[in-house]
Design a protein around this motif. Structure first.
Motif, PDB file in Angstrom:
ATOM      1  N   ASN A  33     -18.961   2.681 -30.487  1.00 52.72           N
ATOM      2  CA  ASN A  33     -20.400   2.949 -30.382  1.00 52.72           C
ATOM      3  C   ASN A  33     -21.057   2.017 -29.376  1.00 52.72           C
ATOM      4  OD1 ASN A  33     -20.125   4.978 -32.217  1.00 52.72           O
ATOM      5  ND2 ASN A  33     -21.022   3.851 -33.924  1.00 52.72           N
ATOM      6  N   ALA A  34     -20.657   0.741 -29.360  1.00 51.55           N
ATOM      7  CA  ALA A  34     -21.231  -0.218 -28.412  1.00 51.55           C
ATOM      8  C   ALA A  34     -20.955   0.196 -26.971  1.00 51.55           C
ATOM      9  CB  ALA A  34     -20.676  -1.617 -28.679  1.00 51.55           C
ATOM     10  N   MET A  35     -19.750   0.714 -26.724  1.00 48.58           N
ATOM     11  CA  MET A  35     -19.420   1.151 -25.368  1.00 48.58           C
ATOM     12  C   MET A  35     -20.331   2.286 -24.907  1.00 48.58           C
ATOM     13  SD  MET A  35     -15.252   1.025 -25.423  1.00 48.58           S
ATOM     14  CE  MET A  35     -15.119   2.008 -23.948  1.00 48.58           C
ATOM     15  N   PHE A  36     -20.583   3.245 -25.790  1.00 49.97           N
ATOM     16  CA  PHE A  36     -21.383   4.411 -25.402  1.00 49.97           C
ATOM     17  C   PHE A  36     -22.885   4.138 -25.470  1.00 49.97           C
ATOM     18  CE2 PHE A  36     -17.323   6.493 -26.133  1.00 49.97           C
ATOM     19  CZ  PHE A  36     -17.263   7.331 -25.030  1.00 49.97           C
ATOM     20  N   LYS A  37     -23.316   3.278 -26.388  1.00 46.74           N
ATOM     21  CA  LYS A  37     -24.757   3.026 -26.553  1.00 46.74           C
ATOM     22  C   LYS A  37     -25.383   2.410 -25.309  1.00 46.74           C
ATOM     23  CE  LYS A  37     -27.225   3.616 -29.679  1.00 46.74           C
ATOM     24  NZ  LYS A  37     -28.103   4.779 -29.891  1.00 46.74           N
ATOM     25  N   GLN A  38     -24.618   1.688 -24.510  1.00 49.29           N
ATOM     26  CA  GLN A  38     -25.191   1.103 -23.300  1.00 49.29           C
ATOM     27  C   GLN A  38     -25.579   2.174 -22.283  1.00 49.29           C
ATOM     28  OE1 GLN A  38     -22.608  -1.435 -21.026  1.00 49.29           O
ATOM     29  NE2 GLN A  38     -20.815  -0.194 -21.487  1.00 49.29           N
ATOM     30  N   PHE A  39     -25.042   3.382 -22.444  1.00 45.70           N
ATOM     31  CA  PHE A  39     -25.380   4.473 -21.531  1.00 45.70           C
ATOM     32  C   PHE A  39     -26.352   5.471 -22.147  1.00 45.70           C
ATOM     33  CE2 PHE A  39     -21.178   3.054 -20.150  1.00 45.70           C
ATOM     34  CZ  PHE A  39     -21.447   2.804 -18.821  1.00 45.70           C
ATOM     35  N   VAL A  40     -26.189   5.793 -23.418  1.00 40.15           N
ATOM     36  CA  VAL A  40     -27.012   6.841 -24.017  1.00 40.15           C
ATOM     37  C   VAL A  40     -28.339   6.316 -24.534  1.00 40.15           C
ATOM     38  CG1 VAL A  40     -25.034   8.279 -24.588  1.00 40.15           C
ATOM     39  CG2 VAL A  40     -25.908   6.703 -26.301  1.00 40.15           C
ATOM     40  N   GLY A  41     -28.460   5.040 -24.756  1.00 36.98           N
ATOM     41  CA  GLY A  41     -29.731   4.465 -25.165  1.00 36.98           C
ATOM     42  C   GLY A  41     -29.979   4.519 -26.658  1.00 36.98           C
ATOM     43  N   ASP A  42     -31.049   3.871 -27.059  1.00 39.47           N
ATOM     44  CA  ASP A  42     -31.381   3.747 -28.476  1.00 39.47           C
ATOM     45  C   ASP A  42     -31.946   5.022 -29.080  1.00 39.47           C
ATOM     46  OD1 ASP A  42     -30.520   1.128 -28.505  1.00 39.47           O
ATOM     47  OD2 ASP A  42     -32.500   0.342 -27.949  1.00 39.47           O
ATOM     48  N   GLU A  43     -32.478   5.917 -28.242  1.00 42.99           N
ATOM     49  CA  GLU A  43     -33.086   7.136 -28.777  1.00 42.99           C
ATOM     50  C   GLU A  43     -32.056   8.185 -29.194  1.00 42.99           C
ATOM     51  OE1 GLU A  43     -32.510   7.616 -24.429  1.00 42.99           O
ATOM     52  OE2 GLU A  43     -33.398   6.052 -25.659  1.00 42.99           O
ATOM     53  N   GLU A  44     -30.789   7.968 -28.839  1.00 48.27           N
ATOM     54  CA  GLU A  44     -29.734   8.905 -29.224  1.00 48.27           C
ATOM     55  C   GLU A  44     -28.835   8.276 -30.286  1.00 48.27           C
ATOM     56  OE1 GLU A  44     -27.624  11.236 -26.223  1.00 48.27           O
ATOM     57  OE2 GLU A  44     -29.032  10.403 -24.778  1.00 48.27           O
ATOM     58  N   THR A  45     -28.266   9.146 -31.104  1.00 44.29           N
ATOM     59  CA  THR A  45     -27.360   8.712 -32.162  1.00 44.29           C
ATOM     60  C   THR A  45     -25.947   9.149 -31.815  1.00 44.29           C
ATOM     61  OG1 THR A  45     -29.112   9.011 -33.789  1.00 44.29           O
ATOM     62  CG2 THR A  45     -26.864   8.865 -34.634  1.00 44.29           C
ATOM     63  N   VAL A  46     -25.008   8.206 -31.863  1.00 45.29           N
ATOM     64  CA  VAL A  46     -23.599   8.538 -31.648  1.00 45.29           C
ATOM     65  C   VAL A  46     -23.078   9.171 -32.929  1.00 45.29           C
ATOM     66  CG1 VAL A  46     -21.295   7.626 -31.199  1.00 45.29           C
ATOM     67  CG2 VAL A  46     -23.254   6.702 -29.961  1.00 45.29           C
ATOM     68  N   LEU A  47     -22.637  10.429 -32.839  1.00 44.91           N
ATOM     69  CA  LEU A  47     -22.143  11.153 -34.004  1.00 44.91           C
ATOM     70  C   LEU A  47     -20.646  10.924 -34.220  1.00 44.91           C
ATOM     71  CD1 LEU A  47     -24.023  14.518 -33.429  1.00 44.91           C
ATOM     72  CD2 LEU A  47     -24.707  12.600 -34.883  1.00 44.91           C
ATOM     73  N   GLU A  48     -19.868  11.010 -33.142  1.00 44.93           N
ATOM     74  CA  GLU A  48     -18.427  10.783 -33.203  1.00 44.93           C
ATOM     75  C   GLU A  48     -17.986  10.183 -31.885  1.00 44.93           C
ATOM     76  OE1 GLU A  48     -15.651  13.640 -34.777  1.00 44.93           O
ATOM     77  OE2 GLU A  48     -17.300  14.793 -35.648  1.00 44.93           O
ATOM     78  N   SER A  49     -17.043   9.241 -31.959  1.00 41.08           N
ATOM     79  CA  SER A  49     -16.465   8.657 -30.753  1.00 41.08           C
ATOM     80  C   SER A  49     -15.025   8.263 -31.051  1.00 41.08           C
ATOM     81  CB  SER A  49     -17.282   7.454 -30.275  1.00 41.08           C
ATOM     82  OG  SER A  49     -17.434   6.509 -31.303  1.00 41.08           O
ATOM     83  N   TYR A  50     -14.163   8.444 -30.037  1.00 44.72           N
ATOM     84  CA  TYR A  50     -12.732   8.210 -30.228  1.00 44.72           C
ATOM     85  C   TYR A  50     -12.113   7.586 -28.991  1.00 44.72           C
ATOM     86  CZ  TYR A  50     -13.196  11.649 -33.987  1.00 44.72           C
ATOM     87  OH  TYR A  50     -13.585  12.335 -35.108  1.00 44.72           O
ATOM     88  N   TYR A  51     -11.040   6.823 -29.241  1.00 46.82           N
ATOM     89  CA  TYR A  51     -10.134   6.427 -28.174  1.00 46.82           C
ATOM     90  C   TYR A  51      -9.149   7.580 -28.016  1.00 46.82           C
ATOM     91  CZ  TYR A  51      -6.175   4.237 -25.841  1.00 46.82           C
ATOM     92  OH  TYR A  51      -5.153   3.961 -24.977  1.00 46.82           O
ATOM     93  N   LEU A  52      -8.988   8.093 -26.788  1.00 45.52           N
ATOM     94  CA  LEU A  52      -8.193   9.294 -26.571  1.00 45.52           C
ATOM     95  C   LEU A  52      -6.887   9.043 -25.831  1.00 45.52           C
ATOM     96  CD1 LEU A  52     -11.187  11.623 -25.749  1.00 45.52           C
ATOM     97  CD2 LEU A  52      -9.887  11.503 -27.880  1.00 45.52           C
ATOM     98  N   GLY A  53      -6.585   7.797 -25.523  1.00 45.23           N
ATOM     99  CA  GLY A  53      -5.294   7.488 -24.929  1.00 45.23           C
ATOM    100  C   GLY A  53      -5.384   6.920 -23.534  1.00 45.23           C
ATOM    101  N   LYS A  54      -4.209   6.770 -22.945  1.00 46.84           N
ATOM    102  CA  LYS A  54      -4.083   6.177 -21.617  1.00 46.84           C
ATOM    103  C   LYS A  54      -3.485   7.197 -20.665  1.00 46.84           C
ATOM    104  CE  LYS A  54      -2.843   1.915 -21.113  1.00 46.84           C
ATOM    105  NZ  LYS A  54      -2.060   0.681 -21.102  1.00 46.84           N
ATOM    106  N   GLN A  55      -4.122   7.361 -19.529  1.00 51.12           N
ATOM    107  CA  GLN A  55      -3.613   8.249 -18.495  1.00 51.12           C
ATOM    108  C   GLN A  55      -2.794   7.391 -17.538  1.00 51.12           C
ATOM    109  OE1 GLN A  55      -6.627  10.177 -16.176  1.00 51.12           O
ATOM    110  NE2 GLN A  55      -5.187  11.511 -15.152  1.00 51.12           N
ATOM    111  N   GLY A  56      -1.478   7.388 -17.743  1.00 55.91           N
ATOM    112  CA  GLY A  56      -0.609   6.564 -16.911  1.00 55.91           C
ATOM    113  C   GLY A  56       0.782   6.490 -17.483  1.00 55.91           C
ATOM    114  N   ILE A  57       1.597   5.641 -16.856  1.00 52.90           N
ATOM    115  CA  ILE A  57       2.997   5.490 -17.257  1.00 52.90           C
ATOM    116  C   ILE A  57       3.340   4.003 -17.285  1.00 52.90           C
ATOM    117  CG2 ILE A  57       5.066   5.445 -15.786  1.00 52.90           C
ATOM    118  CD1 ILE A  57       5.291   8.339 -15.975  1.00 52.90           C
TER     119      ILE A  57
END
Length: 179
Positions: A33-57
């Motif tokens: 939530n902290a990672m996304f809140k810096q972009f979406v602001g206080d007026e929005e509520t984070v409903l769901e957030s996930y780590y989705l993996g690493k793109q690499g080898i």
């Protein structure tokens, strides 16, 4: 120094700290939530957030995170040497979306060819080969918005169920917004 230069010089980096990234990768809701809140602001509520993996080898690559707020679908990609990319779009502007899972057969064949043809030196090129493969063969969610710009949320194959949850939440939130 002018006022604008002074403001830029004192600007805080939007790249998450190492501790926040580590906690977010382990699924810590507060860190995500902290990672996304810096972009979406206080007026929005984070409903769901996930780590989705690493793109690499071999441990090299970009970390991928996805989020649904009460208004937006958003993604963050964090890589090496300060790379950080944030993308979002308003839920009510989503026209269509697709979830992709490519076969790894061609990635393995391509990697083998690169390594063998360079007598092993190609091991250093594997992160670029992988990024090129996933640039052509998407894995994750691609949502298209009214303005025609797609939002790409990368996900490892074993985390596609989380992308599916995000996509279902987008639809539920869209119904809530449009009534």
């Amino acid at each position: 120094m002018s006022g604008a230069e002074n403001t830029l010089a004192g600007a805080k980096s939007v790249r998450p700290s190492t501790d926040t990234l580590s906690a977010a990768r382990s699924g810590d809701a507060h860190a995500l939530n902290a990672m996304f809140k810096q972009f979406v602001g206080d007026e929005e509520t984070v409903l769901e957030s996930y780590y989705l993996g690493k793109q690499g080898i071999l441990g090299f690559g970009r970390q991928s995170f996805g989020c649904v707020t009460d208004r937006k679908l958003a993604s963050i990609s964090v890589g090496f040497f300060g790379h950080m990319e944030y993308r979002d779009g308003y839920i009510e502007e989503i026209e269509t979306g697709a979830i992709f899972q490519p076969s790894l057969f061609w990635l393995y064949i391509l990697s083998f060819i690169v390594v063998v043809s360079t007598f092993g030196i190609g091991l250093l090129l594997l992160p670029l080969v992988t990024r090129g493969f996933y640039r052509c063969n998407k894995s994750g969610l691609v949502a298209t918005f009214d303005v025609g710009i797609p939002a790409y949320v990368f996900a490892n194959r074993n985390r596609l169920t989380l992308v599916n949850r995000l996509w279902r939440r987008v639809h539920a939130q869209r119904l809530a917004l449009t009534g």
